[in-house]
Each structure stands twice: as C-alpha cells, then as structure tokens.
Design an enzyme around this catalytic site. Structure first.
Site, PDB file in Angstrom:
ATOM      1  N   THR A 248       0.624  -0.709  -0.096  1.00 27.70           N
ATOM      2  CA  THR A 248       0.073  -0.277  -0.300  1.00 27.70           C
ATOM      3  C   THR A 248       0.721   1.403  -0.248  1.00 27.70           C
ATOM      4  O   THR A 248       2.029   1.470   0.871  1.00 27.70           O
ATOM      5  CB  THR A 248      -1.178   0.280   1.356  1.00 27.70           C
ATOM      6  OG1 THR A 248      -2.029   0.748   1.124  1.00 27.70           O
ATOM      7  CG2 THR A 248      -0.452   0.186   2.254  1.00 27.70           C
ATOM      8  N   SER A 249       0.486   2.395  -0.422  1.00 31.29           N
ATOM      9  CA  SER A 249       0.896   3.167  -0.703  1.00 31.29           C
ATOM     10  C   SER A 249       0.051   4.771   0.639  1.00 31.29           C
ATOM     11  O   SER A 249       0.176   5.402   1.170  1.00 31.29           O
ATOM     12  CB  SER A 249       0.998   4.633  -2.274  1.00 31.29           C
ATOM     13  OG  SER A 249       1.974   3.957  -2.325  1.00 31.29           O
ATOM     14  N   ASN A 250      -0.842   3.850   1.226  1.00 27.72           N
ATOM     15  CA  ASN A 250      -1.998   5.254   1.873  1.00 27.72           C
ATOM     16  C   ASN A 250      -1.233   4.834   3.221  1.00 27.72           C
ATOM     17  O   ASN A 250      -1.312   3.612   3.985  1.00 27.72           O
ATOM     18  CB  ASN A 250      -3.535   4.510   1.405  1.00 27.72           C
ATOM     19  CG  ASN A 250      -4.076   5.604   2.654  1.00 27.72           C
ATOM     20  OD1 ASN A 250      -3.954   5.489   3.640  1.00 27.72           O
ATOM     21  ND2 ASN A 250      -5.806   5.475   1.625  1.00 27.72           N
TER      22      ASN A 250
ATOM     23  N   GLY B 101      -2.460   5.483   6.213  1.00 29.65           N
ATOM     24  CA  GLY B 101      -3.846   5.823   7.408  1.00 29.65           C
ATOM     25  C   GLY B 101      -4.225   4.384   7.037  1.00 29.65           C
ATOM     26  O   GLY B 101      -4.663   3.534   7.973  1.00 29.65           O
TER      27      GLY B 101
ATOM     28  N   ASP C  53      -7.558  -3.440  -0.978  1.00 25.33           N
ATOM     29  CA  ASP C  53      -8.419  -2.321  -1.851  1.00 25.33           C
ATOM     30  C   ASP C  53     -10.006  -2.140  -1.359  1.00 25.33           C
ATOM     31  O   ASP C  53     -10.545  -2.973  -1.472  1.00 25.33           O
ATOM     32  CB  ASP C  53      -8.943  -3.319  -3.174  1.00 25.33           C
ATOM     33  CG  ASP C  53      -8.809  -2.497  -4.519  1.00 25.33           C
ATOM     34  OD1 ASP C  53      -7.577  -0.793  -4.244  1.00 25.33           O
ATOM     35  OD2 ASP C  53     -10.003  -1.576  -5.011  1.00 25.33           O
TER      36      ASP C  53
ATOM     37  N   PHE D 134      -9.067   8.606   8.601  1.00 26.41           N
ATOM     38  CA  PHE D 134      -7.935   8.722   7.489  1.00 26.41           C
ATOM     39  C   PHE D 134      -8.948   8.991   6.282  1.00 26.41           C
ATOM     40  O   PHE D 134     -10.520   8.310   6.425  1.00 26.41           O
ATOM     41  CB  PHE D 134      -7.019   8.209   7.688  1.00 26.41           C
ATOM     42  CG  PHE D 134      -7.810   6.970   6.630  1.00 26.41           C
ATOM     43  CD1 PHE D 134      -7.007   6.004   7.960  1.00 26.41           C
ATOM     44  CD2 PHE D 134      -7.386   6.840   5.038  1.00 26.41           C
ATOM     45  CE1 PHE D 134      -7.141   4.278   7.391  1.00 26.41           C
ATOM     46  CE2 PHE D 134      -7.429   4.652   4.784  1.00 26.41           C
ATOM     47  CZ  PHE D 134      -8.015   4.332   6.400  1.00 26.41           C
TER      48      PHE D 134
ATOM     49  N   LYS E 180     -13.776   2.054  15.550  1.00 26.93           N
ATOM     50  CA  LYS E 180     -13.824   2.130  14.168  1.00 26.93           C
ATOM     51  C   LYS E 180     -13.011   0.866  13.859  1.00 26.93           C
ATOM     52  O   LYS E 180     -13.793   0.013  12.485  1.00 26.93           O
ATOM     53  CB  LYS E 180     -13.306   2.815  13.615  1.00 26.93           C
ATOM     54  CG  LYS E 180     -12.795   3.229  12.549  1.00 26.93           C
ATOM     55  CD  LYS E 180     -11.677   3.961  11.593  1.00 26.93           C
ATOM     56  CE  LYS E 180     -12.240   3.419   9.784  1.00 26.93           C
ATOM     57  NZ  LYS E 180     -10.603   4.000   9.119  1.00 26.93           N
TER      58      LYS E 180
ATOM     59  N   ARG F 230     -12.918  -3.005   6.639  1.00 23.24           N
ATOM     60  CA  ARG F 230     -11.393  -3.898   7.286  1.00 23.24           C
ATOM     61  C   ARG F 230     -11.589  -4.282   8.391  1.00 23.24           C
ATOM     62  O   ARG F 230     -11.613  -5.591   8.324  1.00 23.24           O
ATOM     63  CB  ARG F 230     -10.648  -2.584   7.166  1.00 23.24           C
ATOM     64  CG  ARG F 230      -9.045  -3.215   7.088  1.00 23.24           C
ATOM     65  CD  ARG F 230      -8.148  -1.732   7.006  1.00 23.24           C
ATOM     66  NE  ARG F 230      -8.371  -0.826   5.670  1.00 23.24           N
ATOM     67  CZ  ARG F 230      -9.160   0.412   5.516  1.00 23.24           C
ATOM     68  NH1 ARG F 230      -9.144   0.844   6.698  1.00 23.24           N
ATOM     69  NH2 ARG F 230      -8.783   0.327   4.125  1.00 23.24           N
TER      70      ARG F 230
HETATM   71  P1  ITT Z   1      -3.613   1.323  -2.332  1.00 23.89           P
HETATM   72  O1  ITT Z   1      -1.975   2.168  -2.258  1.00 23.89           O
HETATM   73  O2  ITT Z   1      -3.742   0.613  -1.366  1.00 23.89           O
HETATM   74  O3  ITT Z   1      -4.071   1.213  -2.940  1.00 23.89           O
HETATM   75  P2  ITT Z   1      -5.260   4.075  -2.097  1.00 23.89           P
HETATM   76  O4  ITT Z   1      -5.287   4.912  -0.855  1.00 23.89           O
HETATM   77  O5  ITT Z   1      -4.791   4.138  -3.575  1.00 23.89           O
HETATM   78  O6  ITT Z   1      -3.880   3.045  -1.177  1.00 23.89           O
HETATM   79  P3  ITT Z   1      -7.806   2.310  -2.667  1.00 23.89           P
HETATM   80  O7  ITT Z   1      -7.494   2.240  -4.090  1.00 23.89           O
HETATM   81  O8  ITT Z   1      -8.097   1.873  -2.103  1.00 23.89           O
HETATM   82  O9  ITT Z   1      -6.350   2.993  -2.088  1.00 23.89           O
HETATM   83  O10 ITT Z   1      -8.220   3.570  -2.661  1.00 23.89           O
HETATM   84  C1  ITT Z   1      -9.231   3.167  -1.243  1.00 23.89           C
HETATM   85  C2  ITT Z   1     -10.044   5.214  -1.051  1.00 23.89           C
HETATM   86  O11 ITT Z   1     -10.961   5.187  -0.687  1.00 23.89           O
HETATM   87  C3  ITT Z   1      -8.741   5.618  -0.851  1.00 23.89           C
HETATM   88  O12 ITT Z   1      -9.034   7.047  -0.623  1.00 23.89           O
HETATM   89  C4  ITT Z   1      -8.987   5.854   0.762  1.00 23.89           C
HETATM   90  O13 ITT Z   1      -8.630   7.132   1.404  1.00 23.89           O
HETATM   91  C5  ITT Z   1     -10.236   5.444   1.218  1.00 23.89           C
HETATM   92  N1  ITT Z   1     -10.438   4.536   2.310  1.00 23.89           N
HETATM   93  C6  ITT Z   1      -9.787   3.883   2.488  1.00 23.89           C
HETATM   94  N2  ITT Z   1     -10.379   2.282   3.076  1.00 23.89           N
HETATM   95  C7  ITT Z   1     -10.885   3.661   4.732  1.00 23.89           C
HETATM   96  C8  ITT Z   1     -11.270   4.321   5.513  1.00 23.89           C
HETATM   97  O14 ITT Z   1     -11.347   3.163   6.592  1.00 23.89           O
HETATM   98  N3  ITT Z   1     -11.932   5.059   5.881  1.00 23.89           N
HETATM   99  C9  ITT Z   1     -11.521   5.920   5.400  1.00 23.89           C
HETATM  100  N4  ITT Z   1     -11.857   6.145   4.120  1.00 23.89           N
HETATM  101  C10 ITT Z   1     -10.947   4.705   3.416  1.00 23.89           C
END
Ligand code: ITT
Length: 193
Positions: free
Chosen positions: A8-10, A12, A67, A146, A169, A175
């Site tokens: 992941t790059s996220n 949060g 995802d 996030f 949460k 998740r």
């Molecule tokens: P990856 O690198 O893991 O793909 P991403 O941010 O691109 O990171 P996704 O493609 O799964 O992740 O897109 C999910 C979107 O939904 C992204 O904008 C997240 O910030 C948001 N999201 C996912 N889970 C969330 C959560 O628990 N609460 C709030 N927003 C969430």
C-alpha cells in the site's frame, strides 16, 4: 519469522493493517515506493489480488493488499472502485462527494474492503471481503482516521468513523470485518510455516 510485504501507499490504511496483524508472527515491511501498481481490475477483489500478487512477485516475499472504497446508493455506487481517484487529496475527494450528493435525502452508503494475501510466487493464498453500512453526513465531523472517515456516519454508534475511538472503528469498519475473518486463517498459515 516470515516476512509479509504490505502493498500500500496509503499510510492511514497501513496504520490500521499494522494493528490488526500486531499479534501475528509475521514481520511486516512496507512495499518499495517505486513499485506502483495500476488498479485495472473490475472489482475490489481483483484489484486487491493484483496489488498483492505483483508485489509478491517483485519482492520474492509474501504480500498483503487491501482494496477498498465507498459506494453511495444515490450516486449509483460511486465513487466505488474510483474512490482513490475521485480527487487529488482527501479534502478534494470529500468536497466532491458532498457536492455531488447535495441535499439528496437518501444518504445510504457502504464501505467495502477486499483483502488478498499472495505467496512469494504471486499465487493467491487468501482473499476476504468486509462491508460496513452507514450514511454520508452533510458536513465533515471528527478529526480521527483518514480518507472519507469524517463523512461516513454509522447510525448504531451515532458517530462518524472520524469521531470514533480508533479501537471502535477497527471493530466496526469494513476493514475490521475483513480482518476478523482473515486473522484465524492467517494464524493457521503462519503455523504451517
Ligand atoms: P493503496 O496504495 O493501498 O492502493 P489507495 O489510497 O489508492 O492505497 P484504494 O485504491 O483502496 O487505496 O482506494 C481507497 C480509497 O478509499 C482511498 O481514497 C482511501 O483513502 C479511502 N478509504 C479506504 N479505506 C478507508 C477508511 O477506512 N476510511 C476512510 N477512507 C478510506
């Protein structure tokens, strides 16, 4: 201890995944930054498998990917698979969603989370999905979490994800539901070695 690359790059998401896996005998490592995977799948699960599989193959280690996305009933399921691509920043994505929904009365929405674990050869060892039902607020509420957390309201708690304590949460979220099912299976896999 077996290594597990978190694809992941996220940050949060990473924080939450680290907490779910804290008690397991896997050594977590973040994927190399330069490994960018295009999300070309037609479903959340296809994208999770893609992200896990390609990172596993590139690193030669087991990998986990998540995802996720928000599906809003009154917007025919949007932003859905495009939740991350709905705007450039969390702020822009939230503003766009609130703008598109306007004063629409039906605020029902679901957060979906698909998690996949790939073996070092890229084959998929586990895949699991979790869903959390809620509503979209009219404005942002709360400072925690996030992404879309400040506008995702869970009626049974009368709180948005961003207003909840992180532990709450973690339990209720899309998740959380996915990892609740995944952890026992992952524990068995680790035991097999
Ligand atoms: P990856 O690198 O893991 O793909 P991403 O941010 O691109 O990171 P996704 O493609 O799964 O992740 O897109 C999910 C979107 O939904 C992204 O904008 C997240 O910030 C948001 N999201 C996912 N889970 C969330 C959560 O628990 N609460 C709030 N927003 C969430």
């Amino acid at each position: 201890m077996r290594k597990l690359i978190v694809s992941t790059s996220n940050m949060g998401k990473l924080r939450e995944i680290q907490k779910y896996l804290a008690s397991l005998p896997w050594q977590l490592q973040l994927k190399p930054k330069e490994l960018e995977i295009e999300e070309t799948g037609a479903t959340f699960m296809e994208n999770a498998c893609l992200k896990a599989s390609l990172v596993a193959k590139a690193t030669g280690e087991w990998a986990i990917a998540d995802d996720s996305g928000l599906m809003v009933d009154a917007l025919d399921g949007a932003p859905g698979l495009y939740s991350a691509r709905y705007g450039k920043t969390d702020k822009e994505r939230i503003e766009r969603l609130l703008r598109e929904l306007g004063e629409t009365e039906n605020r029902k929405a679901q957060f979906i989370c698909a998690v996949a674990i790939a073996r070092s050869d890229g084959s998929i060892a586990l895949q699991i999905e979790g869903i959390c039902h809620g509503e979209i607020t009219h404005q942002e509420r709360g400072e925690g979490g996030f992404g879309y957390d400040p506008i995702f309201y869970v009626p049974t708690q009368q709180q948005t994800f961003a207003e909840m304590k992180p532990e709450l949460k973690s339990k209720l979220s899309h998740r959380g539901k996915a990892f609740e099912k995944l952890i026992p299976q992952l524990r068995s896999l680790a035991a097999i070695g």
